[in-house]
Enzyme design. Structure first.
Site, PDB file in Angstrom:
ATOM      1  N   ASN A 132       9.349   4.451   3.362  1.00  0.00           N
ATOM      2  CA  ASN A 132       9.136   4.073   4.757  1.00  0.00           C
ATOM      3  C   ASN A 132      10.408   3.433   5.315  1.00  0.00           C
ATOM      4  O   ASN A 132      11.287   3.012   4.567  1.00  0.00           O
ATOM      5  CB  ASN A 132       8.023   3.019   4.841  1.00  0.00           C
ATOM      6  CG  ASN A 132       6.674   3.577   4.493  1.00  0.00           C
ATOM      7  OD1 ASN A 132       6.372   3.817   3.341  1.00  0.00           O
ATOM      8  ND2 ASN A 132       5.846   3.788   5.499  1.00  0.00           N
TER       9      ASN A 132
ATOM     10  N   HIS B 114       8.838   7.342   8.162  1.00  0.00           N
ATOM     11  CA  HIS B 114       9.471   7.419   6.845  1.00  0.00           C
ATOM     12  C   HIS B 114      10.932   7.816   7.081  1.00  0.00           C
ATOM     13  O   HIS B 114      11.257   8.439   8.092  1.00  0.00           O
ATOM     14  CB  HIS B 114       8.727   8.420   5.953  1.00  0.00           C
ATOM     15  CG  HIS B 114       7.411   7.878   5.445  1.00  0.00           C
ATOM     16  ND1 HIS B 114       7.234   7.396   4.176  1.00  0.00           N
ATOM     17  CD2 HIS B 114       6.215   7.712   6.069  1.00  0.00           C
ATOM     18  CE1 HIS B 114       5.994   6.965   4.017  1.00  0.00           C
ATOM     19  NE2 HIS B 114       5.343   7.148   5.164  1.00  0.00           N
TER      20      HIS B 114
ATOM     21  N   HIS C 211       4.930   4.834  12.664  1.00  0.00           N
ATOM     22  CA  HIS C 211       4.997   4.753  11.200  1.00  0.00           C
ATOM     23  C   HIS C 211       6.014   5.791  10.733  1.00  0.00           C
ATOM     24  O   HIS C 211       5.679   6.966  10.569  1.00  0.00           O
ATOM     25  CB  HIS C 211       3.592   5.043  10.657  1.00  0.00           C
ATOM     26  CG  HIS C 211       3.449   5.013   9.182  1.00  0.00           C
ATOM     27  ND1 HIS C 211       2.860   3.970   8.502  1.00  0.00           N
ATOM     28  CD2 HIS C 211       3.789   5.920   8.221  1.00  0.00           C
ATOM     29  CE1 HIS C 211       2.837   4.221   7.202  1.00  0.00           C
ATOM     30  NE2 HIS C 211       3.391   5.407   7.009  1.00  0.00           N
TER      31      HIS C 211
ATOM     32  N   CYS D  87       4.238   9.393   0.083  1.00  0.00           N
ATOM     33  CA  CYS D  87       2.841   9.772  -0.094  1.00  0.00           C
ATOM     34  C   CYS D  87       2.730  10.739  -1.265  1.00  0.00           C
ATOM     35  O   CYS D  87       3.414  11.764  -1.296  1.00  0.00           O
ATOM     36  CB  CYS D  87       2.299  10.433   1.170  1.00  0.00           C
ATOM     37  SG  CYS D  87       0.599  10.978   0.969  1.00  0.00           S
TER      38      CYS D  87
ATOM     39  N   ARG E  98       0.838  -1.208   0.000  1.00  0.00           N
ATOM     40  CA  ARG E  98       0.000   0.000   0.000  1.00  0.00           C
ATOM     41  C   ARG E  98       0.875   1.261   0.000  1.00  0.00           C
ATOM     42  O   ARG E  98       1.041   1.901  -1.033  1.00  0.00           O
ATOM     43  CB  ARG E  98      -0.953  -0.043   1.220  1.00  0.00           C
ATOM     44  CG  ARG E  98      -2.094   0.962   1.169  1.00  0.00           C
ATOM     45  CD  ARG E  98      -1.732   2.371   1.557  1.00  0.00           C
ATOM     46  NE  ARG E  98      -1.189   2.476   2.916  1.00  0.00           N
ATOM     47  CZ  ARG E  98      -0.646   3.581   3.394  1.00  0.00           C
ATOM     48  NH1 ARG E  98      -0.565   4.674   2.659  1.00  0.00           N
ATOM     49  NH2 ARG E  98      -0.143   3.621   4.620  1.00  0.00           N
ATOM     50  N   ASP E  99       1.493   1.581   1.124  1.00  0.00           N
ATOM     51  CA  ASP E  99       2.310   2.808   1.189  1.00  0.00           C
ATOM     52  C   ASP E  99       3.502   2.688   0.248  1.00  0.00           C
ATOM     53  O   ASP E  99       3.914   3.667  -0.391  1.00  0.00           O
ATOM     54  CB  ASP E  99       2.802   3.023   2.632  1.00  0.00           C
ATOM     55  CG  ASP E  99       3.000   4.487   2.992  1.00  0.00           C
ATOM     56  OD1 ASP E  99       2.876   5.341   2.101  1.00  0.00           O
ATOM     57  OD2 ASP E  99       3.283   4.774   4.172  1.00  0.00           O
TER      58      ASP E  99
HETATM   59  P1  HMG Z   1     -13.272  14.293  -3.106  1.00  0.00           P
HETATM   60  O1  HMG Z   1     -12.874  14.688  -4.470  1.00  0.00           O
HETATM   61  O2  HMG Z   1     -13.519  15.361  -2.085  1.00  0.00           O
HETATM   62  O3  HMG Z   1     -14.474  13.254  -3.170  1.00  0.00           O
HETATM   63  O4  HMG Z   1     -12.108  13.335  -2.572  1.00  0.00           O
HETATM   64  P2  HMG Z   1     -16.029  13.492  -2.954  1.00  0.00           P
HETATM   65  O5  HMG Z   1     -16.387  12.956  -1.593  1.00  0.00           O
HETATM   66  O6  HMG Z   1     -16.384  14.910  -3.266  1.00  0.00           O
HETATM   67  O7  HMG Z   1     -16.643  12.545  -4.089  1.00  0.00           O
HETATM   68  C1  HMG Z   1     -16.424  12.835  -5.471  1.00  0.00           C
HETATM   69  C2  HMG Z   1     -16.651  11.594  -6.315  1.00  0.00           C
HETATM   70  O8  HMG Z   1     -15.681  10.599  -5.983  1.00  0.00           O
HETATM   71  C3  HMG Z   1     -18.028  10.945  -6.101  1.00  0.00           C
HETATM   72  O9  HMG Z   1     -18.421  10.413  -7.366  1.00  0.00           O
HETATM   73  C4  HMG Z   1     -17.741   9.800  -5.170  1.00  0.00           C
HETATM   74  O10 HMG Z   1     -18.631   8.697  -5.284  1.00  0.00           O
HETATM   75  C5  HMG Z   1     -16.366   9.387  -5.644  1.00  0.00           C
HETATM   76  P3  HMG Z   1     -19.588  11.108  -8.215  1.00  0.00           P
HETATM   77  O11 HMG Z   1     -20.798  11.090  -7.297  1.00  0.00           O
HETATM   78  O12 HMG Z   1     -19.071  12.498  -8.466  1.00  0.00           O
HETATM   79  O13 HMG Z   1     -19.676  10.240  -9.416  1.00  0.00           O
HETATM   80  N1  HMG Z   1     -15.627   8.752  -4.530  1.00  0.00           N
HETATM   81  C6  HMG Z   1     -15.072   7.530  -4.552  1.00  0.00           C
HETATM   82  N2  HMG Z   1     -14.961   6.586  -5.510  1.00  0.00           N
HETATM   83  C7  HMG Z   1     -14.347   5.430  -5.171  1.00  0.00           C
HETATM   84  N3  HMG Z   1     -13.828   5.183  -3.943  1.00  0.00           N
HETATM   85  C8  HMG Z   1     -13.910   6.099  -2.980  1.00  0.00           C
HETATM   86  C9  HMG Z   1     -14.543   7.332  -3.277  1.00  0.00           C
HETATM   87  N4  HMG Z   1     -14.783   8.442  -2.541  1.00  0.00           N
HETATM   88  C10 HMG Z   1     -15.443   9.297  -3.314  1.00  0.00           C
HETATM   89  N5  HMG Z   1     -13.407   5.837  -1.759  1.00  0.00           N
HETATM   90  C11 HMG Z   1     -11.398  11.523  -1.145  1.00  0.00           C
HETATM   91  C12 HMG Z   1     -12.147  12.816  -1.234  1.00  0.00           C
HETATM   92  C13 HMG Z   1     -11.205  11.188   0.318  1.00  0.00           C
HETATM   93  C14 HMG Z   1     -12.186  10.448  -1.851  1.00  0.00           C
HETATM   94  C15 HMG Z   1     -10.022  11.705  -1.856  1.00  0.00           C
HETATM   95  O14 HMG Z   1      -9.402  12.811  -1.303  1.00  0.00           O
HETATM   96  C16 HMG Z   1      -9.102  10.508  -1.728  1.00  0.00           C
HETATM   97  O15 HMG Z   1      -9.387   9.437  -2.258  1.00  0.00           O
HETATM   98  N6  HMG Z   1      -7.959  10.682  -1.035  1.00  0.00           N
HETATM   99  C17 HMG Z   1      -7.020   9.587  -0.811  1.00  0.00           C
HETATM  100  C18 HMG Z   1      -5.604  10.096  -0.790  1.00  0.00           C
HETATM  101  C19 HMG Z   1      -4.674   8.975  -0.463  1.00  0.00           C
HETATM  102  O16 HMG Z   1      -4.972   7.802  -0.645  1.00  0.00           O
HETATM  103  N7  HMG Z   1      -3.461   9.325   0.052  1.00  0.00           N
HETATM  104  C20 HMG Z   1      -2.468   8.352   0.413  1.00  0.00           C
HETATM  105  C21 HMG Z   1      -2.796   7.601   1.664  1.00  0.00           C
HETATM  106  S1  HMG Z   1      -2.469   8.497   3.162  1.00  0.00           S
HETATM  107  C22 HMG Z   1      -0.779   8.203   3.469  1.00  0.00           C
HETATM  108  O17 HMG Z   1      -0.079   7.703   2.635  1.00  0.00           O
HETATM  109  C23 HMG Z   1      -0.226   8.527   4.839  1.00  0.00           C
HETATM  110  C24 HMG Z   1       0.002   7.266   5.691  1.00  0.00           C
HETATM  111  O18 HMG Z   1       0.896   6.383   5.068  1.00  0.00           O
HETATM  112  C25 HMG Z   1       0.563   7.660   7.072  1.00  0.00           C
HETATM  113  C26 HMG Z   1       1.758   8.615   6.994  1.00  0.00           C
HETATM  114  O19 HMG Z   1       2.765   8.282   6.357  1.00  0.00           O
HETATM  115  O20 HMG Z   1       1.650   9.694   7.603  1.00  0.00           O
HETATM  116  C27 HMG Z   1      -1.329   6.518   5.923  1.00  0.00           C
HETATM  117 MG    MG Z   2       3.103   6.556   5.147  1.00  0.00          MG
END
Ligand code: HMG
Ligand code: MG
Length: 313
Positions: free
Chosen positions: A256, A216, A214, A247, A20-21
């Site tokens: 990481n 990095h 966690h 990220c 994933r990450d």
């Molecule tokens: P948004 O654009 O605000 O979404 O994104 P929305 O809620 O306005 O929805 C818009 C459209 O997207 C809608 O479709 C939803 O159905 C669809 P429409 O009605 O327009 O046809 N939609 C989805 N489709 C599929 N799966 C979904 C989904 N959600 C909405 N889950 C959202 C908001 C949260 C979805 C977006 O910002 C997002 O997906 N962000 C994810 C970012 C991400 O994955 N980042 C990496 C992970 S975090 C990380 O790495 C840190 C970590 O490792 C810890 C660390 O290191 O600190 C964990």
């Molecule tokens: Mg991370």
């Protein structure tokens, strides 16, 4: 050679985040079958918690847009291996539950800038978005991890005040998260900062046994920070095979903590991990071949110097 040190836990659970990450930031799409093999190989190497993928918006993280295809391909892995998945909202939860996920992770931010960049929400709006996710996941009997990013520093806001982290952490636990993972998303933490944050969380009533770390490795501090957390009593450590990772929504986030580097240290300390370092290293060498560049893990490079792709020696 094994030389135990004083005051460390006898056993550690490694939360493997490579699939994933590790992969989420890769520009070149890794074939779904290769991702499934990655998860299988990690399980065969003895890892018992393997974060398999994310049910986020596919446009936000194109590398993991194949979650629906991938997740069923790893269901033959035995019940002894946990396969958590990231879920940001109810849409993501529906997708994960439909496929039978038993462990999910929501992901909050200690800073407004990263909440906006990563979730298109303020911190308060993102917590409100997670509330029904967590309650519905619990109704389904799922285990819920609450990630908290930018616990130490943020690329837009600089140093992050400890009280700000404690506040979001307690909100995640209050809404029902079973465990926390404290993210040093851009790798700027140093050991004293880690110990201070852990102590402040304890002061606020958060027990150490619900806390994972966690790190990095941007500034080469991930192992030192891990040791500081172990000295504090933390027993869950996130790591990524081969040191893959980063990220896409955090400027300057790099890989990481490498699982091999962690296992090397833990083995030297006589701390049980259940991981076969040889099999794990072979897996990272194999993945380095798929990605076309050597693993950044010092341990992988030391144990398998001849086996790595030679583009960036
Ligand atoms: P948004 O654009 O605000 O979404 O994104 P929305 O809620 O306005 O929805 C818009 C459209 O997207 C809608 O479709 C939803 O159905 C669809 P429409 O009605 O327009 O046809 N939609 C989805 N489709 C599929 N799966 C979904 C989904 N959600 C909405 N889950 C959202 C908001 C949260 C979805 C977006 O910002 C997002 O997906 N962000 C994810 C970012 C991400 O994955 N980042 C990496 C992970 S975090 C990380 O790495 C840190 C970590 O490792 C810890 C660390 O290191 O600190 C964990
Ligand atoms: Mg991370």
């Amino acid at each position: 050679m094994t030389v135990p040190a004083q005051g460390l836990p006898p056993k550690i659970r490694i939360h493997e985040v490579g699939p994933r990450d590790g992969l989420q930031n890769e520009k070149t799409l890794v074939p779904t079958e290769a991702k499934a093999e990655f998860v299988h190989r990690l399980a065969a190497a003895g890892l018992t918690t393997i974060e398999a993928t994310s049910f986020v918006h596919p446009k936000w993280v194109p590398q993991l847009a194949d979650a629906e295809t991938l997740f069923p391909l790893v269901q033959d892995i035995g019940a002894g291996v946990r396969l958590p998945v990231l879920v940001p909202n109810e849409r993501g939860l529906d997708r994960a539950l439909t496929l039978g996920a038993h462990r999910i992770a929501v992901f909050a931010s200690a800073t407004e800038s990263f909440a906006k960049a990563n979730l298109n929400r303020t911190v308060a709006e993102s917590l409100a978005m997670f509330e029904p996710v967590v309650s519905r996941a619990k109704e389904h009997g799922a285990h819920v991890r609450g990630y908290l990013s930018m616990c130490f520093g943020d690329p837009w806001e600089g140093a992050v005040p400890v009280h700000q982290v404690v506040s979001v952490a307690t909100s995640l636990l209050d809404m029902g998260c079973d465990e926390l993972s404290l993210g040093d998303t851009i790798g700027v933490a140093t050991p004293g900062h880690v110990q201070t944050l852990l102590s402040e969380l304890n002061e606020a009533g958060v027990p150490t046994d619900v806390i994972g770390v966690h790190f990095h490795d941007t500034y080469g501090q991930a192992l030192a920070n891990t040791l500081a957390a172990l000295q504090h009593g933390v027993t869950t450590v996130d790591a990524s095979a081969g040191g893959l990772g980063g990220c896409p929504y955090a400027k300057s986030a790099t890989g990481n903590l490498a699982t091999e580097d962690l296992v090397w240290m833990l083995e030297g300390l006589g701390i049980e991990t259940g991981v076969d370092l040889g099999r794990l290293t072979a897996t990272s060498v194999w993945m380095a071949g798929i990605l076309g560049r050597p693993s950044p893990s010092r341990t992988v490079r030391a144990l398998a110097p001849e086996a790595q792709p030679d583009q960036e020696q």
